[in-house]
Design a protein around this motif. Sequence first.
Motif, PDB file in Angstrom:
ATOM      1  N   THR A 181       9.123  -2.356   5.630  1.00  0.00           N
ATOM      2  CA  THR A 181       8.724  -1.839   6.942  1.00  0.00           C
ATOM      3  C   THR A 181       7.306  -2.276   7.279  1.00  0.00           C
ATOM      4  N   MET A 182       6.409  -2.135   6.300  1.00  0.00           N
ATOM      5  CA  MET A 182       4.997  -2.400   6.594  1.00  0.00           C
ATOM      6  C   MET A 182       4.732  -3.860   6.931  1.00  0.00           C
ATOM      7  N   ILE A 183       5.330  -4.795   6.135  1.00  0.00           N
ATOM      8  CA  ILE A 183       5.012  -6.191   6.443  1.00  0.00           C
ATOM      9  C   ILE A 183       5.660  -6.644   7.739  1.00  0.00           C
ATOM     10  N   GLU A 184       6.709  -5.911   8.176  1.00  0.00           N
ATOM     11  CA  GLU A 184       7.297  -6.289   9.457  1.00  0.00           C
ATOM     12  C   GLU A 184       6.451  -5.793  10.626  1.00  0.00           C
ATOM     13  N   ASN A 185       5.747  -4.654  10.410  1.00  0.00           N
ATOM     14  CA  ASN A 185       5.006  -4.042  11.517  1.00  0.00           C
ATOM     15  C   ASN A 185       3.535  -4.419  11.570  1.00  0.00           C
ATOM     16  N   GLU A 186       2.951  -4.704  10.420  1.00  0.00           N
ATOM     17  CA  GLU A 186       1.504  -4.924  10.387  1.00  0.00           C
ATOM     18  C   GLU A 186       1.197  -6.404  10.255  1.00  0.00           C
ATOM     19  N   ALA A 187      -0.032  -6.745  10.589  1.00  0.00           N
ATOM     20  CA  ALA A 187      -0.405  -8.152  10.577  1.00  0.00           C
ATOM     21  C   ALA A 187      -0.843  -8.629   9.191  1.00  0.00           C
ATOM     22  N   GLN A 188      -1.402  -7.711   8.404  1.00  0.00           N
ATOM     23  CA  GLN A 188      -2.003  -8.143   7.129  1.00  0.00           C
ATOM     24  C   GLN A 188      -0.960  -8.294   6.020  1.00  0.00           C
ATOM     25  N   THR A 189      -0.066  -9.299   6.162  1.00  0.00           N
ATOM     26  CA  THR A 189       1.009  -9.479   5.185  1.00  0.00           C
ATOM     27  C   THR A 189       0.470  -9.576   3.762  1.00  0.00           C
ATOM     28  N   LEU A 190      -0.553 -10.413   3.608  1.00  0.00           N
ATOM     29  CA  LEU A 190      -1.070 -10.700   2.276  1.00  0.00           C
ATOM     30  C   LEU A 190      -1.631  -9.443   1.617  1.00  0.00           C
ATOM     31  N   ILE A 192      -0.962  -6.313   2.309  1.00  0.00           N
ATOM     32  CA  ILE A 192       0.094  -5.346   1.997  1.00  0.00           C
ATOM     33  C   ILE A 192       0.833  -5.765   0.725  1.00  0.00           C
ATOM     34  N   GLY A 193       1.157  -7.067   0.658  1.00  0.00           N
ATOM     35  CA  GLY A 193       1.803  -7.576  -0.555  1.00  0.00           C
ATOM     36  C   GLY A 193       0.966  -7.289  -1.787  1.00  0.00           C
ATOM     37  N   ALA A 194      -0.336  -7.491  -1.665  1.00  0.00           N
ATOM     38  CA  ALA A 194      -1.225  -7.270  -2.807  1.00  0.00           C
ATOM     39  C   ALA A 194      -1.219  -5.807  -3.225  1.00  0.00           C
ATOM     40  N   VAL A 195      -1.233  -4.887  -2.250  1.00  0.00           N
ATOM     41  CA  VAL A 195      -1.235  -3.457  -2.570  1.00  0.00           C
ATOM     42  C   VAL A 195       0.007  -3.094  -3.376  1.00  0.00           C
ATOM     43  N   PHE A 196       1.176  -3.574  -2.923  1.00  0.00           N
ATOM     44  CA  PHE A 196       2.417  -3.202  -3.611  1.00  0.00           C
ATOM     45  C   PHE A 196       2.529  -3.889  -4.963  1.00  0.00           C
ATOM     46  N   ALA A 197       2.086  -5.157  -5.016  1.00  0.00           N
ATOM     47  CA  ALA A 197       2.087  -5.840  -6.307  1.00  0.00           C
ATOM     48  C   ALA A 197       1.212  -5.084  -7.296  1.00  0.00           C
ATOM     49  N   PHE A 198       0.021  -4.672  -6.821  1.00  0.00           N
ATOM     50  CA  PHE A 198      -0.904  -3.917  -7.663  1.00  0.00           C
ATOM     51  C   PHE A 198      -0.238  -2.629  -8.153  1.00  0.00           C
ATOM     52  N   GLY A 199       0.482  -1.960  -7.248  1.00  0.00           N
ATOM     53  CA  GLY A 199       1.164  -0.729  -7.616  1.00  0.00           C
ATOM     54  C   GLY A 199       2.123  -0.935  -8.785  1.00  0.00           C
ATOM     55  N   PHE A 200       2.880  -2.039  -8.729  1.00  0.00           N
ATOM     56  CA  PHE A 200       3.848  -2.260  -9.811  1.00  0.00           C
ATOM     57  C   PHE A 200       3.166  -2.684 -11.095  1.00  0.00           C
ATOM     58  N   VAL A 201       2.068  -3.447 -10.963  1.00  0.00           N
ATOM     59  CA  VAL A 201       1.330  -3.798 -12.176  1.00  0.00           C
ATOM     60  C   VAL A 201       0.808  -2.520 -12.825  1.00  0.00           C
ATOM     61  N   VAL A 202       0.304  -1.585 -12.004  1.00  0.00           N
ATOM     62  CA  VAL A 202      -0.212  -0.319 -12.531  1.00  0.00           C
ATOM     63  C   VAL A 202       0.905   0.481 -13.220  1.00  0.00           C
ATOM     64  N   LEU A 203       2.100   0.417 -12.659  1.00  0.00           N
ATOM     65  CA  LEU A 203       3.210   1.178 -13.249  1.00  0.00           C
ATOM     66  C   LEU A 203       3.698   0.557 -14.552  1.00  0.00           C
ATOM     67  N   THR A 204       3.801  -0.795 -14.585  1.00  0.00           N
ATOM     68  CA  THR A 204       4.457  -1.414 -15.729  1.00  0.00           C
ATOM     69  C   THR A 204       3.505  -1.760 -16.874  1.00  0.00           C
ATOM     70  N   LEU A 205       2.279  -2.163 -16.530  1.00  0.00           N
ATOM     71  CA  LEU A 205       1.369  -2.640 -17.574  1.00  0.00           C
ATOM     72  C   LEU A 205       1.032  -1.556 -18.602  1.00  0.00           C
ATOM     73  N   PRO A 206       0.578  -0.361 -18.168  1.00  0.00           N
ATOM     74  CA  PRO A 206       0.263   0.685 -19.153  1.00  0.00           C
ATOM     75  C   PRO A 206       1.484   1.101 -19.961  1.00  0.00           C
ATOM     76  N   THR A 207       2.660   1.146 -19.312  1.00  0.00           N
ATOM     77  CA  THR A 207       3.884   1.495 -20.025  1.00  0.00           C
ATOM     78  C   THR A 207       4.109   0.525 -21.178  1.00  0.00           C
ATOM     79  N   GLY A 208       4.003  -0.782 -20.861  1.00  0.00           N
ATOM     80  CA  GLY A 208       4.221  -1.790 -21.891  1.00  0.00           C
ATOM     81  C   GLY A 208       3.210  -1.677 -23.010  1.00  0.00           C
ATOM     82  N   LEU A 209       1.921  -1.497 -22.637  1.00  0.00           N
ATOM     83  CA  LEU A 209       0.873  -1.423 -23.660  1.00  0.00           C
ATOM     84  C   LEU A 209       1.062  -0.186 -24.536  1.00  0.00           C
ATOM     85  N   PHE A 210       1.329   0.970 -23.883  1.00  0.00           N
ATOM     86  CA  PHE A 210       1.474   2.214 -24.639  1.00  0.00           C
ATOM     87  C   PHE A 210       2.650   2.141 -25.598  1.00  0.00           C
TER      88      PHE A 210
END
Lengths: 222, 304
Positions: A181-190, A192-210
Amino acid sequence: MFDFLEGYDVLGAFWMTVKLTVLSAVGSLIWGTLLAGMRVSPVPLMRGFGTAYVNIVRNIPLTVIIVFTSLGLADIFGVTMGAADNFDVQGFRLAVLGFTAYTAAFVCEAIRSGINTVPLGQAEAARAIGLNFSQTLRLIVLPQAFRAVINPLANVLIALTKNTTVAAAIGVAEAAALMKTMIENEAQTLAIGAVFAFGFVVLTLPTGLFLGWLAKRLAVKR
Amino acid sequence: MSSVLYDTPGPRAKRRNVLLSVVFTLLLLLTLWWVWQKMDDKNQLEWNLWEPFTTGEAWTTYLLPGLGNTLKAAAISMVIALPLGAVFGIARMSDHAWVRGVAGTVVEFFRSIPVLLLMLFANEFYVRSSMGISSEERPLYAVVTGLVLYNASVLAEVVRAGILSLPKGQTEAAYAVGLRKGQTMTSILLPQAVTVMLPAIVSQLVVIVKDTALGGVMLGFTELLNSRSTLAANYANVIPSFIVVGIVFIVVNFLLTSFASWLEQRLRRSKKSTGAVIGDDPAEINPAAVRGTYGTGENAGGGF
């Protein structure tokens, strides 16, 4: 700079992702362990069922399973998961059901490979002191197998975290759906992509390390 | 393996096994009966819903073109992802810290992001860019881009594991006959690593084939799952169409999986290779375990 985030519940979407992941992880751990138990059991029919289940489910795309829970189970068969009037809750529960059914096949294979790491002597000794199959499995083999497969299970869990984005296909308001929804409505595609990518890195990286750290700590030293 | 967990059944165990089999069969039949009943209730068993699949029209108009697109996207992605993965895998083992660092970051980054996000992002990127991609072609481009980014980073790890699994003597011998680092990599290590990696690469194809279905739902890419909905809209056969499409996916992927494990066994047995093979699930490769596969073969290093 991040004013494009206003008006969107990004944290809420990621919270949905976390809820999907945790519930499906618990469900698939239970179902996957049962399947692994069936696959090594002395009853040929159960072994056959376990093998068939794993081979069938692993080869179907998760997307097909998730879409089927919505269009097939809910619309045609009327499986509403106890939430017939609330479409959002129903979608969420159906997604958890689909993820559980799919991920359990991978959990089963991971646990089975863990059972293979337990030395023969252990099971032989267990049988020598008179334990039967389920006692051997429950008290001797599985506890050691679980400690050996924390790493593979961590990989399954990380894959599951990423797979929960598929729930967007049946309208569950999780991270991928919001990003669409966000990338379709907002101009800052890059951005927004970075925010969501960061979110998944935050979710998966600590899990893997722990879990990697846990795996080293709990590994049975032989 | 399973026989280790239990004795050869005696009279009592035999009786118990029979009892368990009977109970389990009853439960299974009960479930099947319930499903059958439900399908009957919802009129999903009527022959006219299944008939299209026997006559060929459903296949030639919907399913086969869909399957074609699925396989096309998977093939293109694999062809692009493989060399890209090889480059990044080799770069991760570079002697220069900054090459190592950059390659490592890129690989780890794309590995930890869901493919769906990459596809959605690529789609939006193509919408806004002035690359002149028509809107009919865009879904294919987006799907392939997403798959390439993700799978190149997975394959990079496979390549790295493959090269690390080769006996150290190979590199030493190459240096001894005077080859340079680049020459050693291209003419000694890579060709051997490719055979080691083949099973893992084939099974990665299964992952790619499965992931194309994402494009069908989220981007309107006309692959197999997407053609299913057109087909179901035409014949009003939701459940039969899901079952048939599921079976098609299972058959294709089962063939790939079987081919991979056949290849793996063949390579393990073959005297010419080092005997080292990367496990059939690349997701299970972790950097700590990679070194563990080193020199697995009995005749490791005796390969010339």
